[in-house]
Scaffold this motif. Structure first.
Motif, PDB file in Angstrom:
ATOM      1  N   GLU A 160       0.782  -1.052   0.013  1.00 20.42           N
ATOM      2  CA  GLU A 160       0.082  -0.054   0.037  1.00 20.42           C
ATOM      3  C   GLU A 160       0.862   1.181   0.137  1.00 20.42           C
ATOM      4  O   GLU A 160       0.625   2.061   0.645  1.00 20.42           O
ATOM      5  CB  GLU A 160      -0.900   0.010   1.226  1.00 20.42           C
ATOM      6  CG  GLU A 160      -2.194  -1.102   1.180  1.00 20.42           C
ATOM      7  CD  GLU A 160      -3.021  -0.853   2.351  1.00 20.42           C
ATOM      8  OE1 GLU A 160      -3.284   0.237   2.764  1.00 20.42           O
ATOM      9  OE2 GLU A 160      -3.237  -2.070   2.879  1.00 20.42           O
ATOM     10  N   SER A 163      -1.174   4.819  -0.032  1.00 19.09           N
ATOM     11  CA  SER A 163      -2.422   4.937   0.962  1.00 19.09           C
ATOM     12  C   SER A 163      -2.082   6.747   1.354  1.00 19.09           C
ATOM     13  O   SER A 163      -0.956   6.703   1.881  1.00 19.09           O
ATOM     14  CB  SER A 163      -2.331   4.176   2.249  1.00 19.09           C
ATOM     15  OG  SER A 163      -3.046   3.009   2.018  1.00 19.09           O
ATOM     16  N   HIS A 192      -5.405  -0.503  -2.248  1.00 15.02           N
ATOM     17  CA  HIS A 192      -6.607  -0.562  -2.101  1.00 15.02           C
ATOM     18  C   HIS A 192      -7.575   0.410  -3.404  1.00 15.02           C
ATOM     19  O   HIS A 192      -8.721   0.488  -3.134  1.00 15.02           O
ATOM     20  CB  HIS A 192      -7.233  -0.182  -0.823  1.00 15.02           C
ATOM     21  CG  HIS A 192      -7.055  -1.280   0.130  1.00 15.02           C
ATOM     22  ND1 HIS A 192      -7.266  -2.461  -0.120  1.00 15.02           N
ATOM     23  CD2 HIS A 192      -6.660  -1.203   1.382  1.00 15.02           C
ATOM     24  CE1 HIS A 192      -7.091  -3.163   0.978  1.00 15.02           C
ATOM     25  NE2 HIS A 192      -6.484  -2.430   1.985  1.00 15.02           N
ATOM     26  N   TYR A 193      -6.594   0.940  -4.166  1.00 20.28           N
ATOM     27  CA  TYR A 193      -7.033   1.823  -5.065  1.00 20.28           C
ATOM     28  C   TYR A 193      -7.177   0.897  -6.546  1.00 20.28           C
ATOM     29  O   TYR A 193      -6.387   0.519  -6.941  1.00 20.28           O
ATOM     30  CB  TYR A 193      -6.059   2.990  -5.435  1.00 20.28           C
ATOM     31  CG  TYR A 193      -5.946   4.040  -4.299  1.00 20.28           C
ATOM     32  CD1 TYR A 193      -6.890   4.988  -4.193  1.00 20.28           C
ATOM     33  CD2 TYR A 193      -4.882   3.907  -3.465  1.00 20.28           C
ATOM     34  CE1 TYR A 193      -6.694   5.953  -3.353  1.00 20.28           C
ATOM     35  CE2 TYR A 193      -4.744   5.077  -2.603  1.00 20.28           C
ATOM     36  CZ  TYR A 193      -5.804   5.907  -2.260  1.00 20.28           C
ATOM     37  OH  TYR A 193      -5.284   6.887  -1.302  1.00 20.28           O
ATOM     38  N   MET A 194      -8.476   0.938  -6.853  1.00 17.83           N
ATOM     39  CA  MET A 194      -8.976  -0.124  -8.015  1.00 17.83           C
ATOM     40  C   MET A 194      -8.301   0.472  -9.404  1.00 17.83           C
ATOM     41  O   MET A 194      -8.001  -0.310 -10.206  1.00 17.83           O
ATOM     42  CB  MET A 194     -10.472  -0.266  -8.083  1.00 17.83           C
ATOM     43  CG  MET A 194     -10.835  -1.116  -6.688  1.00 17.83           C
ATOM     44  SD  MET A 194      -9.985  -2.946  -6.874  1.00 17.83           S
ATOM     45  CE  MET A 194      -9.058  -2.616  -5.020  1.00 17.83           C
ATOM     46  N   ASP A 195      -8.225   1.804  -9.470  1.00 16.90           N
ATOM     47  CA  ASP A 195      -7.814   2.328 -10.652  1.00 16.90           C
ATOM     48  C   ASP A 195      -6.262   1.775 -10.582  1.00 16.90           C
ATOM     49  O   ASP A 195      -5.787   1.919 -11.744  1.00 16.90           O
ATOM     50  CB  ASP A 195      -8.184   3.840 -10.875  1.00 16.90           C
ATOM     51  CG  ASP A 195      -7.326   4.520  -9.768  1.00 16.90           C
ATOM     52  OD1 ASP A 195      -7.209   4.243  -8.625  1.00 16.90           O
ATOM     53  OD2 ASP A 195      -6.847   5.785  -9.973  1.00 16.90           O
TER      54      ASP A 195
END
Lengths: 239, 309
Positions: A160, A163, A192-195
């Motif tokens: 991550e 973040s 956790h960022y889908m892009d």
């Protein structure tokens, strides 16, 4: 050529199976996204791959070394950064880089040159004597990534890394990732960022200890009949 | 009617100006989102509103009470979920809830109905140590603990940071429910996709609000003409574009390149197509799109940085 080869890797804590018989390979210079819900087993799997935790069963070769018998060599060949810990606040930028470079035994005569190379690339040369506590988080994360690259690792594990940083810095960070990958460094990243998952060459999705899915983002969307990575993720993680 | 009124709030730590001239109102029953990167000043603002930190200057009134004078009364009326993990890992789920209820001199039974939609999901784990819960579950319990005394205002400082996308969505569904009880919610987040669920948003950048508005209005106020290009050579193209001399702004967005033109758009688009062809970039589609909030924030942040540099 594969820099990560994982075969039937399993980790149990008592009666709880955190990682259940996962297998996959990652190529040299590939950007591999390791996705999954909280508690899916990602951190446990990553700890094993970094040689920090012994598997209950299964094997893996990381940077060509055996996970169980050669974990010392593995640690020399990999770099690691996370959002939670990156650099020491009470050291300057240059001191941090010197510290990590020295720990990883970068030859003295080369260390300074490498540090200055990275700082020039990041446009931070004139800030090199500033305390890390006084610099913005965005700089910190980019510096931490450069620091993880100082000893020319074959693989960098990024947990991550973006973040909490703003949308512009997040994208600048990804440009750095692409540059490193183009030079042959394997990038193993959780986010956790889908892009951001779309920026990966291949992604995998873990749920409840299992590796549910692995492939290129486009392949997987077609295979599962969805339009976005977000839907893909939701499909596997929905409880 | 507003439940929080903040006027010209300033706060500094030694030489660091953390908040500068912050003014806003939280209306009754609204979800007001504060978005900004780490270090923008979000937690400082929350700590002040939770009466844990005194501002240097400015007027703050919460439920008609003065922050400096009536802080003890204010504390009874607000629920606060701090950015750092606030529960006791060595107590069980139920013990934590009981503890927070006792601290607020509130009974669990009378307020259970309100927290039930969340609590229901936690019941199977009620005897588990909180240290052993997943991130999403911990945050749901923290929300229960902040709500157990039925506060008028809920202050949530980054409740979903580090939480996976599915748990995050569930958390926002719960906020919508809380709102329906008439509780006003001030919530901060670093995730751009979440703020679409707020009634109003403030964008915090280096201690200043650079915009406060509703999501639709922020999208309406987008200045550029935004285009999306789909290409497999995204990062190669981005490198090429570093040398591209045109009044435009570009960045990757998932599998797309987003590019925004500001002047003489028709001609600019033609020149851009030429540029793509000259450099033999293969692309599947290139078309104008409606910006989403993240595009708007990128535009606002870039503009703000240009002004201050």
């Amino acid at each position: 050529m594969y820099t990560i080869e994982v075969h039937n890797l399993t980790k149990r804590f008592g009666s709880f199976t955190a990682v259940n018989n996962i297998s996959f390979q990652v190529k040299r210079g590939e950007i591999f996204g390791f996705l999954g819900a909280n508690g899916a087993g990602k951190t446990t799997a990553m700890k094993m791959m970094c040689g920090l935790l012994l598997p209950t069963s299964g094997t893996a070769r990381i940077a060509g070394y055996d996970l169980k018998t050669e974990s010392k060599q593995i640690k020399k060949e990999i770099g690691y950064m996370s959002q939670r810990f990156s650099l020491y606040d009470d050291l300057t930028i240059k001191e941090n880089m010197t510290l990590f470079g020295t720990i990883y035994k970068v030859p003295k005569q080369e260390l300074n040159e490498r540090i200055e190379g990275h700082l020039t690339e990041l446009n931070l040369m004139k800030h090199k004597d500033q305390l890390v506590s006084s610099i913005p988080l965005g700089w910190k994360q980019k510096l931490a990534f450069s620091t993880a690259l100082l000893h020319h690792p074959k693989i960098v594990f990024l947990d991550e890394p973006t973040s909490g940083v703003d949308p512009i810095v997040r994208r600048e960070f990804w440009s750095l990732i692409y540059k490193a990958a183009a030079q042959g460094v394997t990038i193993f990243i959780t986010t956790h960022y889908m892009d951001e998952a779309s920026y990966c060459e291949r992604i995998s999705i873990m749920a409840e200890g299992d590796l549910k899915l692995i492939g290129t983002p486009t392949e997987l969307k077609i295979q599962m009949g969805v339009n976005t990575i977000d839907e893909l993720f939701t499909h596997f993680v929905n409880r | 009617m507003s439940v929080i009124q903040v006027q010209n709030l300033n706060k500094s730590y030694n030489n660091l100006q953390a908040l500068t001239e912050i003014s806003f109102e939280l209306h009754k029953g609204e979800i007001f989102g504060i978005i900004g990167p780490d270090g923008a000043g979000k937690s400082t603002l929350f700590n002040i509103l939770a009466t844990l930190l005194a501002p240097d200057s400015g007027d703050v009134s919460i439920l008609g009470m003065d922050l400096n004078r009536d802080y003890k009364k204010i504390r009874k009326e607000i629920g606060y979920l701090p950015g750092t993990f606030s529960l006791y890992p060595d107590l069980t789920v139920l013990e934590n809830l009981k503890f927070f209820a006792a601290m607020y001199q509130s009974g669990i039974r009378e307020n259970l109905t309100m927290i039930m939609p969340i609590w229901r999901q936690l019941i199977p784990f009620k005897n588990r140590l909180v240290g052993k819960l997943s991130g999403g579950m911990k945050q749901k319990l923290a929300l229960c603990c902040a709500l157990i005394h039925k506060p008028h205002i809920l202050l949530l400082d980054e409740p979903t940071t580090g939480v996976d996308p599915v748990s995050r969505r569930e958390f926002w569904d719960l906020l919508a429910q809380i709102k329906s009880y008439g509780i006003s919610v001030l919530v901060s987040t670093p995730y751009m996709d979440e703020v679409t669920r707020c009634d109003r948003i403030a964008l915090l950048e280096k201690g200043r609000f650079i915009v406060i508005d509703t999501p639709p209005q922020i999208i309406k106020d987008y200045k550029g003409k935004l285009y999306a290009l789909k290409t497999t050579q995204l990062f190669y193209l981005l490198e090429l574009l570093d040398q591209y001399e045109e009044n435009c702004s570009f960045y990757p967005y998932g599998e797309y390149l987003h590019i925004s033109f500001y002047q003489d758009v028709e001609q600019a688009v033609i020149r851009f197509r030429d540029f793509l062809n000259q450099n033999q970039i293969n692309y599947n589609s290139f078309q104008e799109i409606t910006p989403i909030l993240e595009d708007c924030f990128i535009e606002l942040i870039k503009k703000n940085r240009d002004v201050h540099h």
